[in-house]
Motif scaffolding. Sequence first.
Motif, mmCIF file in Angstrom:
data_model
loop_
_atom_site.group_PDB
_atom_site.id
_atom_site.type_symbol
_atom_site.label_atom_id
_atom_site.label_comp_id
_atom_site.label_asym_id
_atom_site.label_seq_id
_atom_site.Cartn_x
_atom_site.Cartn_y
_atom_site.Cartn_z
ATOM 1 N N ILE A 1 29.758 13.004 58.128
ATOM 2 C CA ILE A 1 30.535 13.744 57.129
ATOM 3 C C ILE A 1 29.710 14.889 56.559
ATOM 4 C CG2 ILE A 1 31.629 13.610 54.874
ATOM 5 C CD1 ILE A 1 33.295 12.393 57.061
ATOM 6 N N ARG A 2 28.467 14.621 56.200
ATOM 7 C CA ARG A 2 27.615 15.672 55.629
ATOM 8 C C ARG A 2 27.336 16.780 56.634
ATOM 9 N NH1 ARG A 2 24.826 11.263 53.323
ATOM 10 N NH2 ARG A 2 23.287 11.382 55.014
ATOM 11 N N THR A 3 27.220 16.399 57.884
ATOM 12 C CA THR A 3 26.959 17.406 58.914
ATOM 13 C C THR A 3 28.086 18.425 58.977
ATOM 14 O OG1 THR A 3 25.670 15.820 60.201
ATOM 15 C CG2 THR A 3 26.486 17.765 61.358
ATOM 16 N N VAL A 4 29.336 17.933 58.816
ATOM 17 C CA VAL A 4 30.484 18.838 58.848
ATOM 18 C C VAL A 4 30.601 19.605 57.535
ATOM 19 C CG1 VAL A 4 32.995 18.954 59.040
ATOM 20 C CG2 VAL A 4 31.711 17.389 60.506
ATOM 21 N N GLN A 5 30.471 18.909 56.405
ATOM 22 C CA GLN A 5 30.672 19.541 55.101
ATOM 23 C C GLN A 5 29.606 20.576 54.773
ATOM 24 O OE1 GLN A 5 30.961 16.421 52.198
ATOM 25 N NE2 GLN A 5 33.051 15.878 52.781
ATOM 26 N N ASP A 6 28.388 20.370 55.267
ATOM 27 C CA ASP A 6 27.289 21.271 54.934
ATOM 28 C C ASP A 6 27.155 22.443 55.892
ATOM 29 O OD1 ASP A 6 26.763 19.613 52.841
ATOM 30 O OD2 ASP A 6 25.081 18.575 53.784
ATOM 31 N N ARG A 7 28.163 22.646 56.695
ATOM 32 C CA ARG A 7 28.121 23.814 57.571
ATOM 33 C C ARG A 7 28.196 25.090 56.722
ATOM 34 N NH1 ARG A 7 29.124 23.093 62.991
ATOM 35 N NH2 ARG A 7 30.015 25.185 63.105
ATOM 36 N N PRO A 8 27.561 26.157 57.151
ATOM 37 C CA PRO A 8 27.501 27.385 56.323
ATOM 38 C C PRO A 8 28.873 27.925 55.940
ATOM 39 C CG PRO A 8 25.937 27.506 58.139
ATOM 40 C CD PRO A 8 26.748 26.275 58.371
ATOM 41 N N GLU A 9 29.867 27.792 56.816
ATOM 42 C CA GLU A 9 31.181 28.359 56.501
ATOM 43 C C GLU A 9 31.905 27.600 55.393
ATOM 44 O OE1 GLU A 9 31.627 26.107 60.501
ATOM 45 O OE2 GLU A 9 30.132 27.321 59.444
ATOM 46 N N PHE A 10 31.415 26.400 55.034
ATOM 47 C CA PHE A 10 32.037 25.620 53.976
ATOM 48 C C PHE A 10 31.230 25.648 52.678
ATOM 49 C CE2 PHE A 10 33.600 22.986 57.742
ATOM 50 C CZ PHE A 10 34.805 23.668 57.803
ATOM 51 N N MET A 11 30.144 26.385 52.644
ATOM 52 C CA MET A 11 29.288 26.407 51.461
ATOM 53 C C MET A 11 29.762 27.463 50.458
ATOM 54 S SD MET A 11 27.211 23.961 51.917
ATOM 55 C CE MET A 11 26.009 24.257 50.623
ATOM 56 N N VAL A 12 29.693 27.114 49.161
ATOM 57 C CA VAL A 12 30.017 28.024 48.056
ATOM 58 C C VAL A 12 28.714 28.368 47.348
ATOM 59 C CG1 VAL A 12 31.277 28.307 45.895
ATOM 60 C CG2 VAL A 12 32.299 27.005 47.773
ATOM 61 N N GLY A 13 28.389 29.657 47.345
ATOM 62 C CA GLY A 13 27.110 30.071 46.782
ATOM 63 C C GLY A 13 27.204 31.021 45.609
ATOM 64 N N LEU A 14 28.419 31.557 45.326
ATOM 65 C CA LEU A 14 28.575 32.535 44.252
ATOM 66 C C LEU A 14 29.674 32.089 43.289
ATOM 67 C CD1 LEU A 14 28.393 35.882 46.272
ATOM 68 C CD2 LEU A 14 26.561 34.831 44.920
ATOM 69 N N LEU A 15 29.502 32.423 42.022
ATOM 70 C CA LEU A 15 30.482 32.133 40.982
ATOM 71 C C LEU A 15 30.946 33.447 40.366
ATOM 72 C CD1 LEU A 15 32.006 30.164 39.079
ATOM 73 C CD2 LEU A 15 29.986 30.202 37.607
ATOM 74 N N ARG A 16 32.271 33.644 40.329
ATOM 75 C CA ARG A 16 32.829 34.857 39.723
ATOM 76 C C ARG A 16 33.844 34.436 38.662
ATOM 77 N NH1 ARG A 16 35.864 38.866 43.603
ATOM 78 N NH2 ARG A 16 33.733 39.025 44.463
ATOM 79 N N ILE A 17 33.695 35.001 37.464
ATOM 80 C CA ILE A 17 34.600 34.718 36.353
ATOM 81 C C ILE A 17 35.333 35.996 36.000
ATOM 82 C CG2 ILE A 17 34.809 33.859 33.999
ATOM 83 C CD1 ILE A 17 32.166 32.400 34.393
ATOM 84 N N GLU A 18 36.655 35.952 36.017
ATOM 85 C CA GLU A 18 37.474 37.121 35.710
ATOM 86 C C GLU A 18 38.347 36.846 34.491
ATOM 87 O OE1 GLU A 18 39.755 38.184 39.115
ATOM 88 O OE2 GLU A 18 38.020 38.768 40.329
ATOM 89 N N GLY A 19 38.546 37.884 33.670
ATOM 90 C CA GLY A 19 39.456 37.797 32.534
ATOM 91 C C GLY A 19 38.861 37.196 31.277
ATOM 92 N N ALA A 20 37.555 36.899 31.271
ATOM 93 C CA ALA A 20 36.928 36.272 30.113
ATOM 94 C C ALA A 20 35.948 37.237 29.459
ATOM 95 C CB ALA A 20 36.207 34.990 30.521
ATOM 96 N N SER A 21 35.848 37.151 28.150
ATOM 97 C CA SER A 21 34.863 37.963 27.427
ATOM 98 C C SER A 21 33.453 37.461 27.746
ATOM 99 C CB SER A 21 35.120 37.870 25.923
ATOM 100 O OG SER A 21 34.957 36.533 25.469
ATOM 101 N N GLU A 22 32.470 38.245 27.351
ATOM 102 C CA GLU A 22 31.083 37.873 27.640
ATOM 103 C C GLU A 22 30.708 36.551 26.977
ATOM 104 O OE1 GLU A 22 26.569 39.720 27.084
ATOM 105 O OE2 GLU A 22 28.346 40.951 26.692
ATOM 106 N N GLN A 23 31.176 36.361 25.736
ATOM 107 C CA GLN A 23 30.875 35.115 25.039
ATOM 108 C C GLN A 23 31.522 33.925 25.731
ATOM 109 O OE1 GLN A 23 32.069 35.133 20.939
ATOM 110 N NE2 GLN A 23 31.415 33.026 20.554
ATOM 111 N N LEU A 24 32.775 34.099 26.180
ATOM 112 C CA LEU A 24 33.463 33.009 26.865
ATOM 113 C C LEU A 24 32.824 32.721 28.211
ATOM 114 C CD1 LEU A 24 35.716 30.956 27.024
ATOM 115 C CD2 LEU A 24 37.254 32.752 27.827
ATOM 116 N N GLN A 25 32.361 33.750 28.917
ATOM 117 C CA GLN A 25 31.683 33.527 30.189
ATOM 118 C C GLN A 25 30.440 32.666 30.001
ATOM 119 O OE1 GLN A 25 30.953 36.971 32.624
ATOM 120 N NE2 GLN A 25 32.929 37.901 32.171
#
Length: 298
Positions: free
Chosen positions: A70-94
């Motif tokens: 299971i880990r071999t499949v899940q940890d493939r590069p195409e399934f990895m999330v490496g960036l976080l983007r927050i839209e619509g929030a003020s700086e304090q809320l972010q």
Amino acid sequence: MRPLKPGARAVADPAPSKWRYRLQRLWLTPLFRALIRTGIPSFGFVFLFTWYINDEARIRAIVDGYETAIRTVQDRPEFMVGLLRIEGASEQLQEEIQEVLPIDLPLSQFQLDIDGLRAMLVDLDPVLDAEVRVKSGGVLLLKVTEREPAVIWTHADGIEVLDATGQRVATLTDIAEAGPLPIVAGDGADQHVPQALTLIQAAAPVTDRLVGLTRIGARRWDVVLDRGQRIALPEAAPAAALDRALAMHAAQGVLDRDVTVIDLRLPHRPVLRLSGPARDELRRLQELERLSYTPEDQ
């Protein structure tokens, strides 16, 4: 049985024996055929499988192998999330979102609880709605809709920013941080913010003098103006009563006089309360009028 002729070979009797006949009849039974074809092999497989896994080391090896696959499949590069983007929030809320979210990137998208993350965002006071999804390129997108601040609520426990429904948006330490937002005060004022906004809109002719609204006895409103003046509104139809007070002011300039309170709690009998100096001046004039009164004036 006829005797064989000289030179002739013996021919086997085509009729089955008694036991063979019984086996053939038994084979024609559906239950017996199912037992032979399915039952016995299944029982044998279950028996062997049970015997095989009845060992802790074998079970651990099977589980470890499954998890590794299971880990071999899940940890493939195409399934990895490496960036976080927050839209619509003020700086304090972010900053608040980044502190609250229990995620440490990079992380496999199979390990992300999308519904749980959205529920956690919506539970934040400033958030009206939120959308959470994984975009191509390994980007976790948090699209936030913030609540619109509508009023400042001051009460015994502090100062809070509320939206138009009375939902808390933020907590302030200094009322000067609120900016130009209107102010409501008193216990239970947060439960009647829509009515307060209606009254604030109705008080547009005196907006430049409006300080805020105060909830009295958790039943009714007082409109607070500068110079220490108040308009006491009734519990029923407060907007209509405020319109009458403003009509009196437009016709007679009531709020420009030494009046501290316009009491409209009695629908057909408005009461004006004068300031201390105005009451003293009124008493002085009444006393002069009494002293200057003579019997000939009758």
